[in-house]
Motif scaffolding. Structure first.
Motif, PDB file in Angstrom:
ATOM      1  N   LEU A  65       1.007  -1.141   0.077  1.00 45.39           N
ATOM      2  CA  LEU A  65      -0.140   0.030   0.071  1.00 45.39           C
ATOM      3  C   LEU A  65       0.912   1.003  -0.152  1.00 45.39           C
ATOM      4  CD1 LEU A  65      -2.919  -1.040   2.516  1.00 45.39           C
ATOM      5  CD2 LEU A  65      -3.023  -0.688  -0.172  1.00 45.39           C
ATOM      6  N   GLU A  72      -6.456   2.914   0.650  1.00 40.11           N
ATOM      7  CA  GLU A  72      -7.127   1.736   0.990  1.00 40.11           C
ATOM      8  C   GLU A  72      -8.677   1.806   0.512  1.00 40.11           C
ATOM      9  OE1 GLU A  72      -7.111  -2.326   3.486  1.00 40.11           O
ATOM     10  OE2 GLU A  72      -6.151  -0.572   4.090  1.00 40.11           O
ATOM     11  N   GLN A  74      -9.687   3.368  -2.085  1.00 34.97           N
ATOM     12  CA  GLN A  74      -9.747   3.207  -3.476  1.00 34.97           C
ATOM     13  C   GLN A  74      -9.322   2.074  -4.050  1.00 34.97           C
ATOM     14  OE1 GLN A  74      -6.694   6.783  -3.385  1.00 34.97           O
ATOM     15  NE2 GLN A  74      -7.567   7.081  -5.373  1.00 34.97           N
ATOM     16  N   LEU A  75      -9.486   0.953  -3.311  1.00 32.61           N
ATOM     17  CA  LEU A  75      -8.879  -0.418  -3.679  1.00 32.61           C
ATOM     18  C   LEU A  75      -9.930  -1.329  -3.200  1.00 32.61           C
ATOM     19  CD1 LEU A  75      -5.091   0.061  -3.027  1.00 32.61           C
ATOM     20  CD2 LEU A  75      -6.281   0.556  -5.226  1.00 32.61           C
ATOM     21  N   LYS A  76     -11.168  -1.089  -3.349  1.00 30.35           N
ATOM     22  CA  LYS A  76     -12.275  -2.255  -2.917  1.00 30.35           C
ATOM     23  C   LYS A  76     -13.165  -2.553  -3.883  1.00 30.35           C
ATOM     24  CE  LYS A  76     -11.921  -0.655   1.993  1.00 30.35           C
ATOM     25  NZ  LYS A  76     -12.732  -0.210   3.072  1.00 30.35           N
ATOM     26  N   GLU A  77     -12.672  -2.599  -5.096  1.00 30.69           N
ATOM     27  CA  GLU A  77     -13.762  -3.235  -6.186  1.00 30.69           C
ATOM     28  C   GLU A  77     -13.817  -4.784  -5.873  1.00 30.69           C
ATOM     29  OE1 GLU A  77     -15.032  -2.162  -9.188  1.00 30.69           O
ATOM     30  OE2 GLU A  77     -14.917  -0.253  -8.064  1.00 30.69           O
ATOM     31  N   ASP A  80      -8.725  -7.619  -2.025  1.00 25.30           N
ATOM     32  CA  ASP A  80      -7.270  -7.727  -2.627  1.00 25.30           C
ATOM     33  C   ASP A  80      -6.860  -9.273  -2.373  1.00 25.30           C
ATOM     34  OD1 ASP A  80      -7.062  -6.313   0.239  1.00 25.30           O
ATOM     35  OD2 ASP A  80      -5.379  -7.616   0.061  1.00 25.30           O
ATOM     36  N   PHE A 118      -4.342  -5.603  -5.734  1.00 20.41           N
ATOM     37  CA  PHE A 118      -5.191  -4.813  -5.560  1.00 20.41           C
ATOM     38  C   PHE A 118      -6.068  -4.113  -6.528  1.00 20.41           C
ATOM     39  CE2 PHE A 118      -1.800  -4.295  -2.379  1.00 20.41           C
ATOM     40  CZ  PHE A 118      -2.487  -4.289  -0.941  1.00 20.41           C
ATOM     41  N   SER A 120      -8.916  -1.140  -8.123  1.00 18.19           N
ATOM     42  CA  SER A 120      -9.248   0.133  -8.072  1.00 18.19           C
ATOM     43  C   SER A 120     -10.634   0.058  -9.075  1.00 18.19           C
ATOM     44  CB  SER A 120      -8.496   1.089  -8.050  1.00 18.19           C
ATOM     45  OG  SER A 120      -7.980   1.339  -9.659  1.00 18.19           O
ATOM     46  N   TYR A 125      -3.486  -3.116  -9.496  1.00 20.79           N
ATOM     47  CA  TYR A 125      -2.003  -3.162  -8.975  1.00 20.79           C
ATOM     48  C   TYR A 125      -1.574  -4.299  -8.514  1.00 20.79           C
ATOM     49  CZ  TYR A 125      -3.634   1.970  -9.072  1.00 20.79           C
ATOM     50  OH  TYR A 125      -4.387   3.258  -9.729  1.00 20.79           O
ATOM     51  N   GLU A 144       1.270  -1.734 -12.813  1.00 23.21           N
ATOM     52  CA  GLU A 144      -0.128  -1.278 -12.943  1.00 23.21           C
ATOM     53  C   GLU A 144      -0.651  -1.629 -14.019  1.00 23.21           C
ATOM     54  OE1 GLU A 144      -0.215   2.875 -12.122  1.00 23.21           O
ATOM     55  OE2 GLU A 144       1.073   2.891 -10.405  1.00 23.21           O
TER      56      GLU A 144
END
Length: 216
Positions: A65, A72, A74-77, A80, A118, A120, A125, A144
């Motif tokens: 991170l 964090e 922003q990374l919850k689609e 992870d 991760f 987004s 990422y 990325e």
């Protein structure tokens, strides 16, 4: 009279001597695990504990991170994903590599990697941290990928040849299978070996990729 050594064996022995000279006490124990015969080498459980102890000192998720530099939230689609495992050491290409199948028939090597993925709203990422158990070598990298550029996520199994020293001074070859995860983009693939069952995580990644492709 002992049989003559091949050029590859001579080179490997030279590298091994240099490794032992530079190694600390713990690294020398690792070298003995991979190069000693089963009667004198440390047990499989001892080596596993050494790897576990090293992993417990690392907070690779936080390292990831920090390296990515995103919040964090922003990374919850999707949750992870963490992949980890022993990494393939091809002895023909890397004469200082170590790999071994233990008495429990599990394959191990001298290198280990942890990969965090991760997700987004627009990108995937990837953070990778790898380390060597028999030297101070370690590597850290990030990648990325935009969803539009990713072709697929896949898993596969690969049979590798692991080398186990015998107490008579020889080496026996044992076949073992390791799993691979791949992130595929046009003209390239990102690979990671893992001994985990990751099918459920990969299916979630594929579903998210399909969703993002359909948004266009």
């Amino acid at each position: 009279m002992a049989p003559a050594l091949s050029p590859e064996q001579i080179i490997r022995n030279q590298h091994l001597a240099l490794l032992k000279k530079a190694a600390n006490a713990e690294q020398k124990k690792v070298i003995k695990y991979f190069t000693g015969c089963f009667l004198t080498a440390p047990k499989d459980a001892v080596y596993d504990q050494m790897v576990s102890d090293k992993l417990s000192k690392l907070n690779t998720r936080q390292l990831a991170l920090n390296k990515i530099g995103l919040d964090e939230d922003q990374l919850k689609e999707i949750p992870d994903v963490c992949l980890q495992g022993f990494q393939i050491d091809w002895w023909k290409k890397e004469v200082t590599g170590f790999s071994k199948v233990g008495k429990d028939r599990r394959w191990r090597s001298g290198k280990y990697a942890i990969v965090h993925l991760f997700f987004s709203a627009t990108q995937v990422y990837l953070y990778r941290y790898s380390f060597c158990m028999y030297s101070d070598e370690k590597k850290e990298s990030t990648e990325e990928y935009f969803y539009r550029d990713i072709t697929n996520f896949s898993t596969s199994s690969e049979t590798v040849q692991a080398y186990a020293p015998t107490c008579t001074g020889g080496v026996k070859v044992v076949s073992s299978t390791t799993n691979q995860f791949a992130l595929i983009v046009p003209g390239d693939k990102y690979y990671c070996e893992t001994q985990q069952d990751i099918e459920q995580s990969v299916q979630a990644m594929k579903a998210k990729l399909r969703e993002k492709k359909n948004e266009r």
